[in-house]
Design a protein around this motif. Structure first.
Motif, PDB file in Angstrom:
ATOM      1  N   LEU A  30       0.831  -1.197   0.000  1.00  0.00           N
ATOM      2  CA  LEU A  30       0.000   0.000   0.000  1.00  0.00           C
ATOM      3  C   LEU A  30       0.869   1.253   0.000  1.00  0.00           C
ATOM      4  O   LEU A  30       0.563   2.231  -0.668  1.00  0.00           O
ATOM      5  N   THR A  31       1.980   1.195   0.715  1.00  0.00           N
ATOM      6  CA  THR A  31       2.899   2.334   0.730  1.00  0.00           C
ATOM      7  C   THR A  31       3.497   2.565  -0.652  1.00  0.00           C
ATOM      8  O   THR A  31       3.635   3.707  -1.096  1.00  0.00           O
ATOM      9  N   GLY A  32       3.800   1.487  -1.368  1.00  0.00           N
ATOM     10  CA  GLY A  32       4.297   1.610  -2.736  1.00  0.00           C
ATOM     11  C   GLY A  32       3.259   2.237  -3.654  1.00  0.00           C
ATOM     12  O   GLY A  32       3.585   3.090  -4.493  1.00  0.00           O
ATOM     13  N   LEU A  33       2.012   1.846  -3.481  1.00  0.00           N
ATOM     14  CA  LEU A  33       0.929   2.426  -4.282  1.00  0.00           C
ATOM     15  C   LEU A  33       0.769   3.912  -3.974  1.00  0.00           C
ATOM     16  O   LEU A  33       0.663   4.736  -4.882  1.00  0.00           O
ATOM     17  N   GLY A  74     -11.960  11.565  10.909  1.00  0.00           N
ATOM     18  CA  GLY A  74     -11.831  12.991  10.643  1.00  0.00           C
ATOM     19  C   GLY A  74     -11.156  13.279   9.320  1.00  0.00           C
ATOM     20  O   GLY A  74     -10.699  12.377   8.610  1.00  0.00           O
ATOM     21  N   ASN A  75     -11.079  14.545   9.008  1.00  0.00           N
ATOM     22  CA  ASN A  75     -10.489  14.982   7.744  1.00  0.00           C
ATOM     23  C   ASN A  75      -8.974  14.859   7.690  1.00  0.00           C
ATOM     24  O   ASN A  75      -8.391  14.930   6.626  1.00  0.00           O
ATOM     25  N   ALA A  76      -8.329  14.702   8.836  1.00  0.00           N
ATOM     26  CA  ALA A  76      -6.868  14.656   8.870  1.00  0.00           C
ATOM     27  C   ALA A  76      -6.309  13.327   8.356  1.00  0.00           C
ATOM     28  O   ALA A  76      -5.147  13.247   7.989  1.00  0.00           O
ATOM     29  N   ILE A  77      -7.136  12.300   8.328  1.00  0.00           N
ATOM     30  CA  ILE A  77      -6.660  10.976   7.911  1.00  0.00           C
ATOM     31  C   ILE A  77      -7.353  10.589   6.607  1.00  0.00           C
ATOM     32  O   ILE A  77      -8.574  10.492   6.552  1.00  0.00           O
ATOM     33  N   GLY A  78      -6.567  10.359   5.574  1.00  0.00           N
ATOM     34  CA  GLY A  78      -7.102   9.921   4.293  1.00  0.00           C
ATOM     35  C   GLY A  78      -7.119   8.400   4.221  1.00  0.00           C
ATOM     36  O   GLY A  78      -6.770   7.699   5.170  1.00  0.00           O
ATOM     37  N   PHE A  82      -5.692   5.596   7.024  1.00  0.00           N
ATOM     38  CA  PHE A  82      -6.734   4.796   7.653  1.00  0.00           C
ATOM     39  C   PHE A  82      -6.452   3.306   7.485  1.00  0.00           C
ATOM     40  O   PHE A  82      -6.498   2.538   8.443  1.00  0.00           O
ATOM     41  N   ILE A  83      -6.139   2.889   6.275  1.00  0.00           N
ATOM     42  CA  ILE A  83      -5.912   1.465   6.001  1.00  0.00           C
ATOM     43  C   ILE A  83      -4.606   0.988   6.612  1.00  0.00           C
ATOM     44  O   ILE A  83      -4.551  -0.074   7.233  1.00  0.00           O
ATOM     45  N   ILE A  84      -3.545   1.743   6.462  1.00  0.00           N
ATOM     46  CA  ILE A  84      -2.234   1.303   6.962  1.00  0.00           C
ATOM     47  C   ILE A  84      -2.245   1.181   8.485  1.00  0.00           C
ATOM     48  O   ILE A  84      -1.586   0.307   9.054  1.00  0.00           O
ATOM     49  N   ASN A  85      -3.022   2.023   9.156  1.00  0.00           N
ATOM     50  CA  ASN A  85      -3.083   1.982  10.619  1.00  0.00           C
ATOM     51  C   ASN A  85      -3.938   0.847  11.157  1.00  0.00           C
ATOM     52  O   ASN A  85      -3.848   0.527  12.339  1.00  0.00           O
ATOM     53  N   GLN A  86      -4.759   0.230  10.328  1.00  0.00           N
ATOM     54  CA  GLN A  86      -5.601  -0.865  10.812  1.00  0.00           C
ATOM     55  C   GLN A  86      -5.118  -2.234  10.331  1.00  0.00           C
ATOM     56  O   GLN A  86      -5.788  -3.232  10.544  1.00  0.00           O
ATOM     57  N   THR A  87      -3.958  -2.275   9.706  1.00  0.00           N
ATOM     58  CA  THR A  87      -3.416  -3.545   9.219  1.00  0.00           C
ATOM     59  C   THR A  87      -2.011  -3.740   9.776  1.00  0.00           C
ATOM     60  O   THR A  87      -1.377  -2.806  10.250  1.00  0.00           O
ATOM     61  N   GLU A  88      -1.531  -4.972   9.678  1.00  0.00           N
ATOM     62  CA  GLU A  88      -0.235  -5.304  10.274  1.00  0.00           C
ATOM     63  C   GLU A  88       0.889  -5.474   9.261  1.00  0.00           C
ATOM     64  O   GLU A  88       2.041  -5.606   9.653  1.00  0.00           O
ATOM     65  N   GLU A  92      -1.205  -7.116   3.701  1.00  0.00           N
ATOM     66  CA  GLU A  92      -2.555  -7.053   4.262  1.00  0.00           C
ATOM     67  C   GLU A  92      -3.214  -5.716   3.921  1.00  0.00           C
ATOM     68  O   GLU A  92      -4.391  -5.669   3.556  1.00  0.00           O
ATOM     69  N   ALA A  93      -2.458  -4.635   4.023  1.00  0.00           N
ATOM     70  CA  ALA A  93      -2.986  -3.305   3.710  1.00  0.00           C
ATOM     71  C   ALA A  93      -3.381  -3.209   2.236  1.00  0.00           C
ATOM     72  O   ALA A  93      -4.422  -2.641   1.896  1.00  0.00           O
TER      73      ALA A  93
END
Length: 106
Positions: A30-33, A74-78, A82-88, A92-93
């Motif tokens: 996801l970070t690469g994308l 909130g508006n601060a998190i796109g 959002f996805i990277i913070n809920q995956t390990e 998975e992300a």
């Protein structure tokens, strides 16, 4: 002049990456994308690419809005944070993005 994304949408781009992530990202990441998208946006600005020849990202904005409403964020998190913070993991992300995307597109 060759225009890679002329008449293309964010969804077209995602589908292309989804089918061949190794070609575009090296691996499922996801970070690469996100880095690829940021690089694209920088290139658009640096090279003064006319809007008519740019990737149409209207659906990316709508996806972001949908996530905010569905998960009350909130508006601060796109979508990326959002996805990277809920995956390990990056893999998975990457898969979670497409799960959410498919749900959004229904």
């Amino acid at each position: 002049m060759f225009t890679l994304f002329k008449d293309s949408t964010f969804e077209d781009f995602l589908n292309t990456v989804r089918l061949r992530p190794g070609l575009y990202l090296g691996r499922k990441s996801l970070t690469g994308l996100q880095a690829l998208l940021l690089g694209y946006n920088i290139a658009v600005v640096e090279h003064n690419i006319p809007e008519s020849e740019q990737l149409n990202c209207e659906l990316e904005d709508k996806f972001d809005e949908w996530l905010r409403e569905k998960y009350h964020i909130g508006n601060a998190i796109g979508w990326y944070l959002f996805i990277i913070n809920q995956t390990e993991s990056e893999v998975e992300a990457f898969h979670r993005l497409f799960e959410l995307w498919d749900e959004f597109r229904k």
